[in-house]
Motif scaffolding. Sequence first.
Motif, PDB file in Angstrom:
ATOM      1  N   THR A   1      -5.760   8.320  -3.181  1.00  4.85           N
ATOM      2  CA  THR A   1      -4.628   9.188  -2.879  1.00  4.85           C
ATOM      3  C   THR A   1      -5.085  10.359  -2.028  1.00  4.85           C
ATOM      4  O   THR A   1      -6.164  10.898  -2.235  1.00  4.85           O
ATOM      5  CB  THR A   1      -3.987   9.705  -4.189  1.00  4.85           C
ATOM      6  N   LEU A 365       6.247  -1.093   5.755  1.00  5.48           N
ATOM      7  CA  LEU A 365       5.186  -0.233   5.229  1.00  5.48           C
ATOM      8  C   LEU A 365       4.755  -0.715   3.843  1.00  5.48           C
ATOM      9  O   LEU A 365       5.049  -0.089   2.819  1.00  5.48           O
ATOM     10  CB  LEU A 365       5.661   1.220   5.194  1.00  5.48           C
ATOM     11  N   ASP A 366       4.009  -1.815   3.830  1.00  2.00           N
ATOM     12  CA  ASP A 366       3.601  -2.409   2.565  1.00  2.00           C
ATOM     13  C   ASP A 366       2.704  -1.482   1.751  1.00  2.00           C
ATOM     14  O   ASP A 366       2.627  -1.612   0.530  1.00  2.00           O
ATOM     15  CB  ASP A 366       2.878  -3.736   2.813  1.00  2.00           C
ATOM     16  N   GLU A 367       2.017  -0.547   2.415  1.00  2.00           N
ATOM     17  CA  GLU A 367       1.107   0.335   1.699  1.00  2.00           C
ATOM     18  C   GLU A 367       1.839   1.374   0.853  1.00  2.00           C
ATOM     19  O   GLU A 367       1.233   1.991  -0.040  1.00  2.00           O
ATOM     20  CB  GLU A 367       0.147   1.033   2.665  1.00  2.00           C
ATOM     21  N   ILE A 368       3.136   1.580   1.104  1.00  2.00           N
ATOM     22  CA  ILE A 368       3.873   2.548   0.280  1.00  2.00           C
ATOM     23  C   ILE A 368       5.092   1.937  -0.408  1.00  2.00           C
ATOM     24  O   ILE A 368       5.660   2.555  -1.308  1.00  2.00           O
ATOM     25  CB  ILE A 368       4.299   3.797   1.085  1.00  2.00           C
ATOM     26  N   SER A 403       3.438  10.849   0.623  1.00  2.00           N
ATOM     27  CA  SER A 403       2.371  10.078   1.251  1.00  2.00           C
ATOM     28  C   SER A 403       1.964  10.728   2.567  1.00  2.00           C
ATOM     29  O   SER A 403       2.785  11.331   3.264  1.00  2.00           O
ATOM     30  CB  SER A 403       2.823   8.632   1.490  1.00  2.00           C
ATOM     31  N   GLU A 406      -1.984   8.551   7.948  1.00  2.00           N
ATOM     32  CA  GLU A 406      -3.386   8.488   8.322  1.00  2.00           C
ATOM     33  C   GLU A 406      -3.527   8.099   9.788  1.00  2.00           C
ATOM     34  O   GLU A 406      -2.562   7.741  10.469  1.00  2.00           O
ATOM     35  CB  GLU A 406      -4.104   7.459   7.440  1.00  2.00           C
ATOM     36  N   ARG A 410      -1.035   4.351   9.506  1.00  2.00           N
ATOM     37  CA  ARG A 410      -0.897   3.840   8.142  1.00  2.00           C
ATOM     38  C   ARG A 410      -0.802   5.011   7.177  1.00  2.00           C
ATOM     39  O   ARG A 410      -1.292   6.116   7.452  1.00  2.00           O
ATOM     40  CB  ARG A 410      -2.060   2.931   7.761  1.00  2.00           C
ATOM     41  N   SER A 412      -1.231   6.788   3.254  1.00  2.00           N
ATOM     42  CA  SER A 412      -2.067   6.786   2.058  1.00  2.00           C
ATOM     43  C   SER A 412      -1.242   6.355   0.850  1.00  2.00           C
ATOM     44  O   SER A 412      -0.006   6.302   0.893  1.00  2.00           O
ATOM     45  CB  SER A 412      -2.630   8.189   1.818  1.00  2.00           C
ATOM     46  N   LYS A 413      -1.934   6.053  -0.226  1.00  2.00           N
ATOM     47  CA  LYS A 413      -1.274   5.679  -1.473  1.00  2.00           C
ATOM     48  C   LYS A 413      -0.352   6.810  -1.923  1.00  2.00           C
ATOM     49  O   LYS A 413      -0.787   7.952  -2.052  1.00  2.00           O
ATOM     50  CB  LYS A 413      -2.311   5.393  -2.552  1.00  2.00           C
TER      51      LYS A 413
END
Length: 460
Positions: A1, A365-368, A403, A406, A410, A412-413
């Motif tokens: 995070t 946005l699969d990361e969030i 979030s 980055e 992309r 962040s968690k």
Amino acid sequence: TVVPPNIAPLNLKVLEPGRKFCLRVSAGAGAPVEVFSTGGNMRLQPGAWRKLLEANRGGELRMDIYARRESGWLHFATARNRIAAEEIDPYVVYRYIPPVYNKWDQISIRQRDLRGFDERILVDNQRSRDPGGNSAGSACLNCHTFLNHGASQMLLHLRPARKSQIPAMILARQGRAEMVDTRDGPAPPAAYSSWHPSGKLLAFSRNRLVQVFHTAGVETREVVDQVSDLGLYLVDSGQVQAVSEISRPDRLETFPVWSPDGRYLYFSSAPLLWPDNKNIHLLYDKVQYDLARIAYDPATGRWGQVETVVAAAQLGKSVSLAQISPDGRFLMFCGHDYGSFPIFQPSSDLFMLDLSQSGAAPRRLDEINSGRTDSYHSWSSNSRWVVFSSKREDGMFARFYISHLEAGGRFSKPFVMPQEDPGFYGRCLMTFNRPELVREPVTVSPTELMRAINLATRRP
């Protein structure tokens, strides 16, 4: 995070068994912050927390948790996070509402200071009163909009509960609030709105909404645009203008948002499948909105032609709630199976389009995202943070998640908006939506807002 250097303490609850617990937060510079608890609720000292984050911008943030058991102290693996160099806008203004469809009398608009836990109620249907002792009653307090992430100019949509009353917009500027009349013949008044960066005009949608209920799926509620188009409000003169290119009778047009340079107006657009207002209940799940835009010349007031930015047919999703980063590079939107109301759709995910790359395709946005509803997002004024609403914990109650953007585009968690009491979300039966990040506190007083709201709700 990744956490902002100006965020409130990340208080937490240890769920592991134990007689006593310890949380130790440390970084490369400065004294560590330690807290002990017998129940697992770990509340960090705000002053020590702020000093640690400020001294370690861009550095690592370590969190060590210990639990005392029969055999002694157990040390869990160190959680290694990062402190960003960039701050988040310190205030978020949002709507606090029950998760049901018929409790307008419990809606409030609130302002939270993200640097700590101070919260201010701007308007509350239950508790706010004007100087004469009158309340807002059961009016629906809806979308609020700010100019360029400042808080001196604010727009608030009001939808009265009684059919005999007309929806209104409340415009607040320099501490004063007044009703804005956006009626234009038989067309509905303004609803969703967006400030032009010049502050001289507002783009708004006219929506005639209808609720539909069904028994299929997890969520049984739908909110459908029966009719919708776009218009303009000239702030200084109070004039309302119709623009034929974005108010077509054969289209549904909604959710306007200006580009940061003021040269494009983006919006959601879909074909009108019920020109006679019949069979809406049979067709509502067939509607998919494209993301469109139209060029605008601020010097001459001339408009270009509407062009499609993201086609629903190609994305396989309906597009709503577009928001552009203040630096103009990224456009984030909600993609969901159909319609224009993502908060009731578990299929809703966040997508992003890189506007600096010609012909680029939007990226989910699969990361969030989560397996449940992710929607209602807002950029920080430095384009490095987003706050969005998510029902990921239980599918019922929406919470705010934060979030960091980055390098490479992309995120962040995400982490949930901190609360002073680590057990707050476990007992909170309200939902958070429509976050708006701003750099400063709202200047208009709750009393002044209530005065304008009460005048608006008394209109025939």
